[in-house]
Structure formats: C-alpha cells, structure tokens
Design a protein around this motif. Structure first.
Motif, PDB file in Angstrom:
ATOM      1  N   LEU A   6      44.699  80.449   2.737  1.00  0.00           N
ATOM      2  CA  LEU A   6      43.291  80.814   2.677  1.00  0.00           C
ATOM      3  C   LEU A   6      43.187  82.322   2.502  1.00  0.00           C
ATOM      4  N   VAL A   7      42.185  82.755   1.765  1.00  0.00           N
ATOM      5  CA  VAL A   7      41.938  84.181   1.558  1.00  0.00           C
ATOM      6  C   VAL A   7      40.558  84.512   2.108  1.00  0.00           C
ATOM      7  N   ASN A   8      40.493  85.481   2.996  1.00  0.00           N
ATOM      8  CA  ASN A   8      39.216  85.911   3.545  1.00  0.00           C
ATOM      9  C   ASN A   8      38.561  86.852   2.539  1.00  0.00           C
ATOM     10  N   THR A   9      37.658  86.295   1.741  1.00  0.00           N
ATOM     11  CA  THR A   9      37.069  87.075   0.653  1.00  0.00           C
ATOM     12  C   THR A   9      36.082  88.132   1.142  1.00  0.00           C
ATOM     13  N   LYS A  10      35.752  88.116   2.435  1.00  0.00           N
ATOM     14  CA  LYS A  10      34.884  89.159   2.981  1.00  0.00           C
ATOM     15  C   LYS A  10      35.675  90.390   3.423  1.00  0.00           C
ATOM     16  N   ASP A  11      36.980  90.236   3.514  1.00  0.00           N
ATOM     17  CA  ASP A  11      37.812  91.374   3.875  1.00  0.00           C
ATOM     18  C   ASP A  11      37.826  92.374   2.712  1.00  0.00           C
ATOM     19  N   PRO A  12      37.683  93.670   2.989  1.00  0.00           N
ATOM     20  CA  PRO A  12      37.619  94.652   1.905  1.00  0.00           C
ATOM     21  C   PRO A  12      38.786  94.568   0.924  1.00  0.00           C
ATOM     22  N   ALA A  13      39.980  94.295   1.424  1.00  0.00           N
ATOM     23  CA  ALA A  13      41.150  94.237   0.532  1.00  0.00           C
ATOM     24  C   ALA A  13      41.150  92.999  -0.340  1.00  0.00           C
ATOM     25  N   MET A  14      40.413  91.941   0.059  1.00  0.00           N
ATOM     26  CA  MET A  14      40.476  90.657  -0.629  1.00  0.00           C
ATOM     27  C   MET A  14      39.236  90.353  -1.464  1.00  0.00           C
ATOM     28  N   LYS A  15      38.256  91.258  -1.453  1.00  0.00           N
ATOM     29  CA  LYS A  15      36.998  90.988  -2.154  1.00  0.00           C
ATOM     30  C   LYS A  15      37.164  90.872  -3.660  1.00  0.00           C
ATOM     31  N   ASP A  16      38.012  91.703  -4.227  1.00  0.00           N
ATOM     32  CA  ASP A  16      38.176  91.760  -5.683  1.00  0.00           C
ATOM     33  C   ASP A  16      38.976  90.548  -6.161  1.00  0.00           C
ATOM     34  N   VAL A  17      38.393  89.761  -7.066  1.00  0.00           N
ATOM     35  CA  VAL A  17      39.076  88.567  -7.558  1.00  0.00           C
ATOM     36  C   VAL A  17      40.371  88.919  -8.272  1.00  0.00           C
TER      37      VAL A  17
END
Length: 638
Positions: free
Chosen positions: A362-373
């Motif tokens: 799972l990827v936490n897309t709200k995390d700043p490092a993970m926001k960018d697709v």
C-alpha cells in the motif's frame, strides 16, 4: 541452505522443545494447527484477517457455508433459499433445529440484529461495505441522512428493563432539517406530528441529547418475515451474494450475550454464546485457542473432531519444528529458505498451489514523498519482482502486475490490467522528472510490515533494489499484528505490506476496497472516475459490460498506483498425511467443520517414523538421507 539450517536446529528446535515442556501437561487435541500471530478478536463484525477468520468460522455459522472443495454456497443456518426472478430479493428459510450454545433458537431476528450491528457506524466494521449491496445499508452505515429521510433517533437513556449494553430508547420520524454548526449537527425530526431537535452535543435548551441520528434501519432491506424466514432486498443483482452470506463477517451473534456483557467481554470463553460447530474452551495469550465440539450444533453428527488447538505462532521456523516434532498437524506456511528440501520429502506432505490472492504494498498517497504519481510509478518500475519470487518466495509464486490475480481468468472472462514491468532506466527518468535526479533530495522513506521472516526478507530485498536502482534510502519498520493494523488504519505509514485473499471469485473483491467510500481503502487515494466505474460495474446486469467496467477501473488503479502489486499468492503448507477433509481450493479456505483424522492412517504414519532423530528438528542436507531414506509413502500419502 547449509548456513541456514544450523540456525533452525540451534534456535528453533529449542523453541519447539520449550513449547512442549511448557504445555506438555495439557490433554492433547485431536487436531492441532499453527494459526499465525495472536488474533485480535473473535467478534465476527470486527475480524479482517485469516487467523481470526479460521476461528470465527469454527465458532459461528452464517446463512450459508462453503463447500470445502469448490467453495460453492451450501446450506448453513438457512436450510434453503429462494431468489426472485429479478435477483433482487433473497428469501432464506432458517432451520428449526438451529440452536445457540445456550440452548435458545437461532431466529431470523438474530440475523436482523447482527446485520444491523455489523452495519452500525459505532461498530466501525471494516467489512461493512460488503453489505452495502442491500438497499439502504450504505446510508445507514455512513450516517449521511438527507432532509425527507425516515430516521431513527437513539436517545442516551435506556428503555425500562434493558440489558446493560443495549441501545438507548429508539424514536422514529422524518428528518425535517439539518443545521451543521462547528461542534455537532443539529437534526430537526418530526415524530408523531411534533418537531424535535436532537444533537450529540447539545448547545441550546431546545436541543435534546442523543447518541445517533441515522437512516431508519427498518427501511433497510433486511427483514424478519417470521422467526424462521429472513428477506434481504438488494439494490442491484449481485452474482456472488450467496457466497457473501457464507463469509465469516456475516456470521450472526447472540443479542442477549452481546448486550449483557458488552464488547469485548462478550467474546470471553466464559461468556461467549456460539452457533457454529465448535465452542471456545479457553484462550491462552502467546499459546493457543482451544476449541471443543458444540453439542447443540445442528450438524454435530458430521463434525468429527472433538478438540482442536489453534496455536498462536508467528514464526514460520517455529511452525515447521512444531510440525516435525508432531506437535502440529497442519501449518499454513513454511520458512521460505527450506522450501526446496520440503518439496523433496518422501512423505509428500508439502503442498503448494495457486490461489486467489495478491501480495502488495500500500502507498500512502497523502504522504508528501508519495503524492507524486511519478514517484509511485518509479518505485514500481524499480522493483525486480522476478527476483522476489525466485530468490525469496520460492514456492511457485508468480510476479504480479495487476491487483486482480491473473488466475481469475480461468473462472470468469476477465482480463486483469497491468502496471509497468521492471524497467529501472525508465524508473530513474520518472524520479528525475519528479525532482529527484539519481535520488538526490528524496527523503528517506519507510516500509511498514507485520512480524514475519518472509515479510522482512522481502522488504530488505526491495530496500536494496530501490537503493541500487534509484539511489534512495529506505528504512524498515516491523510491528506486531495489532499495532501494524492500527498504523494502517490511521494512515501512519508511507509504504505498508499488505495481502488480500479474494472473498469470492470476482474482480469486485479486489477493486471495490479502493473506492473513496470504502473503509478498507487506507491509501488516502480517491478517484471519482474509478468510483463511478465500480458503481457502474456493480449495477450492470450484462456480464460482458460489467466486467468491462471493472477492467476500466483497474486500468486507472494500475496507472495511479496507490497500491503496488508484487506477486500472486500460492499456498505453501504442510499437512499430515492422515488428515482428511482438507482440500486445495482457490481461496485456501479450510474450515474445521470438514476436517477429520484417519486414525488407521495416523497409526501407520507414526509406525513408519524412522527413529527419534527424525522428530528432532529439520535436518541438514548431509543427514537427510540417513534420517529419511527408509521412510515410505504408504497408501494414505497425499
């Protein structure tokens, strides 16, 4: 392998011996298996994992059960059912001889109560969305009511004679208005021709305190026609609805038990009331759960185990040594390091087969490092999944590029949609485009996983791959099962190991949980088009169009990658040759009701043991021939 086996011998064999010494005075069970980590509960409404599910299936029975070979729905508490021509109304006819373990009858009202409790927002059941196919169910769970809706208001005071943990006084009316101040909504409800205002946190004299204002559950499509007839009305046809009625979260609970003791006390062995094939005798933390045959179960004559032990063992190496020292008859997983040797055992008791499951991050897309697709795509492309399945998993797993396992296409006409294949060069370009050339400036990220040698080994390999290919630093965080689940639910992670076994054979079970309204979506990701396509698929009666909508939705999921598929599961387990009623199936479900011990085969198996050295611990390659060379397969080998 020669470097690993001495560790198994030196450390894990001692653990197995210590286990035997500590609990050797306990009368032996008919069937003993390792159940993984400590379970968090046996409350059907709250369980989400396989270890909990195995126990719940033993203690409770829903309207249906699953065939142990085919997983098709079989009669459970319902002896039969009828489905309307439009496939929207299911009528279940309950057994008149179905009893709770306290001797009271299992009624249609018990299912109405249990489904209401399961759907109620206070329960916070993660699987509640599985019942949202029922008309009005989603509105009840989410608590989102509109002006004009029929509503129920639960007051704080208890009705006269109510049990300690029963709901408060219930009022019913029509919602006239909603005011939404900062503190809490204020609901104006017309009840018996009179308008009254309610709030959970009243701020004015004319506001009455209440616990909940929800969509009137009496309008939800779950109704007891009489004591033994239950009707369920769906919003749209659901091809797998009968299978869902056999899924463990759909099990009923005893209302008097729950409302007398409350949660979690009602699940204690001295309090719990069950309706399944087994009873909860006791639970010892960091030891075992003991189950005994339920004398009030309607099909007790066909339950052939009297005593079952489910051992709380999370170490696969400890599991293996408990198995080899005859302290466990079944272990659901094995140390990946020794799979090649297990496959060569003359007993033929190692079993591996594909099943409908997916191992992923799972990827936490709200995390700043993970926001960018582009970052998420780079992580996927820099992950050498072939190395993971061939060098780490090593039980025949297939690298995954889709959320829906490819194996599903053997059962229905669905083609999974793929994410990008391993390509570190493109991964580096994407990371550079995101602002991190050669990984420079990219923050250190962390992989969360629950305690397991296999999860750790996989995480360490991925950590190395991403450092090598992308130049980024990755930390690892190991958590016990309950803490790991809590961090996932609360979004306190960047990447988290996860696994999903299909609840039924349909793409929906792998895709619906990533809709924005699903409580199972713990990625922070939301996509309106994805939600729309899933809703269209669920409501589409034409099978070709239905599956096409799912395909379009999965395409979005694999493009945006809030989840990175790693491999499709295979089972890798050990089962004694004298165990019967244990069949391979695509969901790797093995309910204890069907299992039994062939005593003749067991005696033959024990007599064929080479000598005590075979039952000490897992042998080294050099001594394998000496210890196993005289073993025989026997007529009962599987």
């Amino acid at each position: 392998m020669q470097r690993i086996v001495p560790y198994l011998v030196g450390a894990v064999c001692l653990a197995a011996v210590a286990w035997a010494v500590s609990f050797g005075t306990l009368p032996k069970a008919d069937f003993t298996f390792c159940n993984g980590d400590e379970i968090k509960t046996v409350d059907p409404a709250l369980v989400t994992g396989q270890p909990e599910g195995r126990i719940v299936w033993a203690l409770f029975e829903g309207l249906c059960r699953w065939d142990p070979k085919t997983l098709k729905p079989l009669p459970g508490m319902a002896e039969r059912w009828e489905i309307s021509d439009d496939k929207l109304r299911y009528t279940f006819f309950l057994r008149h001889d179905a009893l709770w373990s306290d001797g009271s009858s299992v009624s249609a009202g018990d299912f109405v109560y249990s489904f209401r409790r399961f759907l109620h927002p206070a329960t916070a059941a993660e699987y509640a969305f599985e019942l949202w196919y029922v008309s009005g169910a989603q509105k009840f769970t989410t608590g989102k009511v509109d002006v004009g809706d029929p509503v129920e208001v639960e007051l704080k005071e208890k009705p006269p004679g109510a049990l300690a943990h029963a709901p408060g006084v219930m009022l019913y009316g029509q919602l006239v208005a909603i005011e939404e101040p900062e503190k809490a909504p204020v609901y104006t409800v017309e009840i018996d021709g009179r308008r009254r205002r309610f709030s959970q946190q009243p701020t004015a004299a004319d506001q009455e305190p209440c616990e909940w204002v929800l969509y009137d559950f009496r309008k939800v499509g779950i109704h007891a026609v009489d004591d033994y007839t239950l009707e369920i009305h769906l919003k749209h046809p659901v091809p797998y609805f009968l299978n869902l009625m056999g899924f463990y979260p759909m099990s009923p609970v005893n209302r008097r038990c729950v409302e007398t003791h409350g949660f979690p006390a009602w699940t204690k062995p001295e309090n719990i009331v069950c309706n399944g094939p087994f009873l909860l005798k006791f639970r010892r933390i960091r030891d075992r759960i003991r189950l005994v045959k339920n004398p009030t179960y309607w099909d007790r004559d066909n339950v052939r185990l009297d005593v079952v032990d489910a051992l709380a063992v999370k170490s696969t190496t400890t599991m293996l040594n408990l198995y080899l020292t005859n302290q466990a008859d079944w272990i659901p997983t094995v140390p990946i390091e020794v799979i090649p040797e297990l496959q060569e055992r003359p007993q033929h008791d190692f079993h591996s087969a594909p099943y409908l499951g997916n191992y992923y991050y799972l990827v936490n897309t709200k995390d700043p490092a993970m926001k960018d697709v582009r970052v998420r795509r780079a992580l996927n492309l820099a992950m050498n999944k072939k190395d993971i399945v061939e060098k780490v998993a090593r039980a025949g797993q297939v690298l995954a590029r889709s959320m829906v396992p490819e194996k599903i296409s053997e059962y229905i006409d669905y083609k999974p949609q793929f994410c990008g294949a391993y390509d570190p060069e493109v991964a580096r370009k994407l990371l550079a485009e995101a602002g991190y050339p050669e990984g420079r400036g990219f923050p250190k990220i962390e992989i969360l996983y629950n305690t397991s040698e296999a999860h750790q080994t996989i995480a360490e390999l991925i950590q190395h791959q991403w450092k090598t290919e992308l130049g980024i630093d990755v930390g690892l965080q190991n958590q016990e099962w309950s803490d790991y689940l809590a961090k996932r639910r609360q979004g306190e992670y960047q990447l988290a190991r996860a696994g999903w076994i299909g609840d039924y054979v349909d793409p929906n079970t792998f895709l619906e949980m990533f809709t924005s309204a699903s409580p199972m979506n713990q990625t922070g990701w939301a996509n309106a088009e994805f939600d729309r396509l899933i809703e269209l698929a669920q409501e589409e009666p034409d099978e070709v169009r239905r599956l096409a909508f799912f395909g379009q939705a999965e395409r979005i999921l694999m493009d945006e990658l809030p989840v990175i598929p790693i491999y499709y599961y295979v089972s890798a387990q050990m089962i004694k040759p004298y165990v019967r009623g244990f069949y391979p199936n695509i969901q790797d479900v093995h309910q204890l009701k069907w299992i039994w011990i062939d005593e003749e085969a067991k005696a033959e198996f024990r007599a064929s043991a080479i000598d005590d050295r075979e039952l000490t611990c897992f042998p080294t390659p050099s001594c394998k021939k000496e210890k196993w060379g005289r073993g025989k397969e026997g007529k009962h080998a599987q």
